[in-house]
Design an enzyme around this catalytic site. Sequence first.
Site: not given
Length: 144
Positions: A64-65, A68
């Site tokens: 998820h990170e 980004h």
Amino acid sequence: MDLNKYVQEVSLQDFGKEFRHVAIWNRRLRSTGGRFFPRDGHLDFNPKHLEEQGLEVFRKIVRHELCHYHLYFEKKGYRHGDRDFKELLAAVDGLRYAPQLEQATKPSLIYCCQSCGQVYQRKRRIDLKKYRCGKCRGKLTLKE
């Protein structure tokens, strides 16, 4: 576990791209699994998620990170609401939300009105000389 090395491995295996910045543990994170900082490109991760949920869930948080991270440096939509972010997150099987952690809750304090019996539950102590019942203005007492 060497977090920086692990994040680099996940980035290469799941995204086919290199992670060139720093990943660090941050024990102060409470409601989130990780954070991406666009200003300097580093990632913060909550070690409690690894301890409580295991490596499989933690890997999805790292993905998820990294979504980004990679989208930001490709100058694409890297925020949660952006289509690019949602599509990449689905493609790499990352978590949309971090699972809830076990929370060490403070014992609740129960206050009771002497006049009408109204019950108030609080986490913090209140000054019984200063505060009254909101319903009838009666005197409050702390229940044991």
